[in-house]
Design a protein around this motif. Structure first.
Motif, mmCIF file in Angstrom:
data_model
loop_
_atom_site.group_PDB
_atom_site.id
_atom_site.type_symbol
_atom_site.label_atom_id
_atom_site.label_comp_id
_atom_site.label_asym_id
_atom_site.label_seq_id
_atom_site.Cartn_x
_atom_site.Cartn_y
_atom_site.Cartn_z
ATOM 1 N N GLN A 65 60.217 39.456 31.355
ATOM 2 C CA GLN A 65 59.012 38.992 30.834
ATOM 3 C C GLN A 65 58.894 37.829 32.193
ATOM 4 O O GLN A 65 58.225 37.510 31.539
ATOM 5 N N GLY A 66 59.244 38.824 33.696
ATOM 6 C CA GLY A 66 59.316 37.145 34.175
ATOM 7 C C GLY A 66 58.377 37.364 35.416
ATOM 8 O O GLY A 66 56.887 38.550 35.703
ATOM 9 N N TRP A 67 58.806 37.907 36.646
ATOM 10 C CA TRP A 67 57.846 38.324 38.352
ATOM 11 C C TRP A 67 58.396 39.712 37.992
ATOM 12 O O TRP A 67 56.535 40.705 38.262
ATOM 13 N N MET A 68 59.083 41.259 37.341
ATOM 14 C CA MET A 68 58.765 42.140 37.037
ATOM 15 C C MET A 68 57.456 42.456 36.598
ATOM 16 O O MET A 68 56.563 43.387 36.349
ATOM 17 N N GLU A 69 57.005 41.128 34.872
ATOM 18 C CA GLU A 69 56.152 41.595 33.948
ATOM 19 C C GLU A 69 55.373 41.342 35.385
ATOM 20 O O GLU A 69 53.634 41.945 34.850
ATOM 21 N N TYR A 70 54.491 40.063 36.110
ATOM 22 C CA TYR A 70 53.253 39.608 36.606
ATOM 23 C C TYR A 70 53.186 40.861 37.992
ATOM 24 O O TYR A 70 52.124 40.924 37.823
ATOM 25 N N TYR A 71 54.228 41.157 39.203
ATOM 26 C CA TYR A 71 53.806 42.363 39.460
ATOM 27 C C TYR A 71 54.821 43.923 39.304
ATOM 28 O O TYR A 71 53.970 44.475 39.895
ATOM 29 N N GLY A 72 54.750 43.882 38.024
ATOM 30 C CA GLY A 72 54.569 45.424 37.672
ATOM 31 C C GLY A 72 54.070 45.593 36.470
ATOM 32 O O GLY A 72 52.583 45.659 36.970
ATOM 33 N N SER A 73 54.035 45.967 35.742
ATOM 34 C CA SER A 73 53.024 47.074 34.294
ATOM 35 C C SER A 73 51.768 45.828 33.899
ATOM 36 O O SER A 73 50.477 46.452 33.593
ATOM 37 N N GLN A 74 52.421 44.844 33.854
ATOM 38 C CA GLN A 74 51.391 43.836 33.442
ATOM 39 C C GLN A 74 50.189 42.989 34.307
ATOM 40 O O GLN A 74 48.647 43.529 34.137
ATOM 41 N N ASN A 75 50.738 42.853 35.534
ATOM 42 C CA ASN A 75 49.891 43.188 36.632
ATOM 43 C C ASN A 75 48.650 44.158 36.908
ATOM 44 O O ASN A 75 47.990 44.103 37.160
ATOM 45 N N LEU A 76 49.479 45.078 37.196
ATOM 46 C CA LEU A 76 48.738 46.591 37.506
ATOM 47 C C LEU A 76 47.501 46.917 36.057
ATOM 48 O O LEU A 76 46.640 47.362 36.566
ATOM 49 N N GLY A 77 48.229 46.612 35.038
ATOM 50 C CA GLY A 77 47.078 46.307 33.616
ATOM 51 C C GLY A 77 45.917 45.659 33.810
ATOM 52 O O GLY A 77 44.634 45.732 33.935
ATOM 53 N N LEU A 85 44.960 44.751 37.021
ATOM 54 C CA LEU A 85 44.161 45.306 38.006
ATOM 55 C C LEU A 85 43.161 46.119 37.975
ATOM 56 O O LEU A 85 41.559 46.174 37.839
ATOM 57 N N LEU A 86 43.871 47.247 36.806
ATOM 58 C CA LEU A 86 42.718 48.396 36.407
ATOM 59 C C LEU A 86 42.233 48.021 35.052
ATOM 60 O O LEU A 86 41.024 48.457 35.088
ATOM 61 N N SER A 87 42.471 47.034 34.882
ATOM 62 C CA SER A 87 41.255 46.386 33.381
ATOM 63 C C SER A 87 39.502 45.589 33.886
ATOM 64 O O SER A 87 38.904 46.537 33.956
ATOM 65 N N SER A 88 40.468 44.724 35.390
ATOM 66 C CA SER A 88 38.860 44.026 36.315
ATOM 67 C C SER A 88 38.673 45.413 36.647
ATOM 68 O O SER A 88 37.214 45.559 36.550
ATOM 69 N N PHE A 89 39.419 46.270 37.326
ATOM 70 C CA PHE A 89 38.547 47.405 38.214
ATOM 71 C C PHE A 89 37.648 48.433 37.457
ATOM 72 O O PHE A 89 36.111 48.171 37.469
ATOM 73 N N SER A 90 37.895 48.099 36.173
ATOM 74 C CA SER A 90 37.383 49.227 34.776
ATOM 75 C C SER A 90 36.148 48.924 34.593
ATOM 76 O O SER A 90 35.151 49.162 34.268
ATOM 77 N N GLN A 91 35.945 47.098 34.250
ATOM 78 C CA GLN A 91 34.825 46.351 33.946
ATOM 79 C C GLN A 91 33.754 46.291 35.152
ATOM 80 O O GLN A 91 32.760 46.059 34.548
ATOM 81 N N PHE A 92 34.414 46.283 36.890
ATOM 82 C CA PHE A 92 33.946 46.065 37.592
ATOM 83 C C PHE A 92 32.531 47.063 37.693
ATOM 84 O O PHE A 92 31.838 47.713 37.805
#
Length: 571
Positions: free
Chosen positions: A523-535, A537-544
């Motif tokens: 729930q820390g760095w891996m969450e930020y740089y891993g699945s959560q951050n990737l999610g 990015l993908l969410s903002s990219f799909s919104q764009f």
């Protein structure tokens, strides 16, 4: 009710048959190995081996007799329980697993019985399904898994001999390195099942099971399986293993005796006394007399089963209260239960001419005949004194003084299934010691000791009586309330903090590391740089992209205007 009657009758008849068969085998000096071929494939045979000698037949007879009385007792004790049939079937499975273990000269079939005992005991310990019983069940199961793994490794090592029938190899292969290694593993397995140090904490925890199960587990089934396995392996023990194991089993006997003197839970006191007797059996077995260990195992099974059944009746009448401080003047309200309870207590002490006396006195005198160091002598004799001490502490709390329970109580004693089941055992509790002594030791043990060593056991019994009386009186009067004494007594009652070591001591650091891993990584760095951050990015990219697809005409016209503007600027 019908299922109880069926199994009670069946077990009782089988018990009588096996007893007389064992007498025949004993007198004729028979030993029979029956091999049944399940399947023959090319040159490989799948064979089930059954070992029948006087020892296995006599032990099966005792197990079935105690089981029949426990099932009869359960008719009333578990009355009103919705899952009575399931409970009885679990008990029957438990007994059958023990039968399989007793008649096996083969490590594979021993493992089947061994694991059967472990699995069914887990189901029985968690029977009441509350947080305490779940924790106790998990501690029991995981402690016993250590021994199961040791047994599995010894099965793999037995492949060196081309067969798993250990019975054929013990005598003439005992100097072999592989057999020594197998013996180490078997002793480890037996120590986990018989709850020797450092695996002692599961035995008092298993008291979360219903009382009829405790009577069965602590007398003749689960905890005695380890002792029985070592009795079978006793010919092949290496010398260095004997001394280490002897020290551990003597310390277990001493530690549990001390713990029982500072415990207030009735069932836990009896459980700790079982642990003390197991230490005694293991000690004498490792000193070289497997027959004496087996003798004490049988006499102990009878009085310990009855002791638990009496405790169950007391707990039933005391509205499920197990604290011995609420007892008192029980003989006025429950005379028969109190009489049976105290006869068992005296038998446990080794009071002359009850069943426990014949085995315990012989064991201690046999130990005294050996050339051992002073530590083993002290541990043995002090443990005898402590056994008598906690037994007389129980007698003091149950018989003396005034009734300490609620004025409005349900204490009564009618002749019921519980009392009949208990009375079925009392005759054998009194006579089994002398009877088995005459049957098993046809050439008598010759023990020659000086006068003071001869009466040493009796002196320890009387000093233990006095100590138990003083401890009980002292605890009631609360003469000393210092914090250091309270800490010391809780340390002893907790078996030298062994339950804490067995639970928190093993899983504290893994749980702490798991929490740090969860907070820092999952729930820390891996969450930020891993699945959560990737999610994200993908969410903002799909919104764009969605924004682009919804406004594509506007964007097209805007680009055209920009292009025209650029053209005008270029001209």
């Amino acid at each position: 009710m019908i299922i109880c009657n069926i199994y009670f009758s069946l077990f009782l008849i089988l018990s009588l048959l096996l007893f007389f068969l064992s007498l025949n085998f004993m007198l004729m000096d028979y030993c029979m190995i029956i091999e049944y071929v399940f399947l023959s494939l090319n040159s490989s045979n799948f064979v089930m081996s059954i070992l029948l000698d006087w020892m296995s037949l006599l032990f099966m007879s005792f197990v079935l007799f105690i089981s029949s009385m426990v099932i009869f007792y359960s008719k009333e004790y578990m009355e009103g329980d919705f899952n009575l049939i399931r409970f009885i079937l679990l008990v029957v499975m438990f007994v059958l697993s023990m039968m399989l273990l007793i008649i096996s000269p083969n490590l594979i079939s021993i493992l089947l019985g061994w694991d059967g005992l472990g699995l069914v005991s887990y189901c029985l310990v968690i029977y009441y399904q509350n947080i305490k019983s779940f924790n106790a069940g998990m501690l029991t199961a995981l402690s016993n898994r250590v021994g199961d793994v040791a047994l599995l490794i010894s099965i793999a090592w037995m492949l060196n001999y081309g067969s798993w029938n250990y019975y054929y190899y013990l005598e003439f292969m005992k100097e072999d390195m592989a057999m020594k290694f197998i013996c180490y593993l078997v002793v480890l397995a037996a120590f986990t099942k018989s709850a020797q140090i450092p695996f002692s904490s599961w035995l008092p925890a298993a008291m979360a099971a219903p009382t009829p199960v405790s009577a069965l587990v602590h007398s003749s089934t689960l905890v005695t399986a380890g002792v029985y396995l070592l009795i079978r392996f006793n010919f092949a023990f290496p010398k260095e293993l004997i001394m280490i194991s002897l020290l551990i089993s003597s310390l277990t006997m001493f530690m549990s005796g001390l713990g029982a003197n500072f415990e207030f839970d009735l069932k836990k006191i009896i459980a700790l006394s079982t642990l003390s007797q197991l230490g005694l059996m293991m000690s004498i077995l490792l000193l070289g007399s497997h027959k004496l260990a087996f003798f004490h195992l049988l006499t102990h099974a009878l009085f310990k089963a009855l002791l638990f059944m009496c405790a169950g009746n007391v707990i039933h009448s005391f509205n499920n209260c197990q604290d011995i401080r609420y007892l008192g003047c029980m003989v006025m309200k429950m005379p028969i239960t109190c009489t049976l309870f105290n006869i068992c207590n005296f038998s446990l002490c080794g009071l002359p001419f009850l069943s426990g006396f014949y085995s315990k006195d012989l064991i201690v005198e046999f130990m005294t005949m050996n050339y051992l160091n002073i530590l083993i002598y002290l541990l043995f004799y002090i443990s005898i004194g402590l056994t008598v001490s906690y037994s007389f502490r129980l007698v003091y709390y149950s018989l003396s003084g005034d009734m300490n329970f609620m004025s409005m109580n349900l204490m009564n004693e009618k002749i019921s299934f519980m009392l009949k089941g208990m009375m079925g055992l009392i005759f054998f509790v009194i006579i089994s010691g002398s009877l088995l002594n005459w049957l098993m030791f046809i050439p008598p043990y010759f023990i020659c000791l000086p006068f003071w060593l001869k009466i040493m056991t009796l002196l320890m019994v009387f000093s233990g009586m006095y100590l138990g009386y003083e401890i009980a009186k002292f605890k009631i009067n609360y003469k000393l309330k210092s914090l250091s004494f309270i800490n010391f007594s809780s340390f002893l009652a907790l078996m030298w903090n062994m339950p804490i070591i067995s639970t928190l001591g093993i899983n504290y650091y893994p749980i702490m590391m798991g929490e740090k891993y969860l907070m820092s990584f999952d729930q820390g760095w891996m969450e930020y740089y891993g699945s959560q951050n990737l999610g994200n990015l993908l969410s903002s990219f799909s919104q764009f992209l969605q924004f682009m697809s919804l406004n594509h005409l506007k964007i097209f016209f805007m680009l055209m205007v920009i292009w025209l503007g650029v053209l005008l600027l270029m001209m």
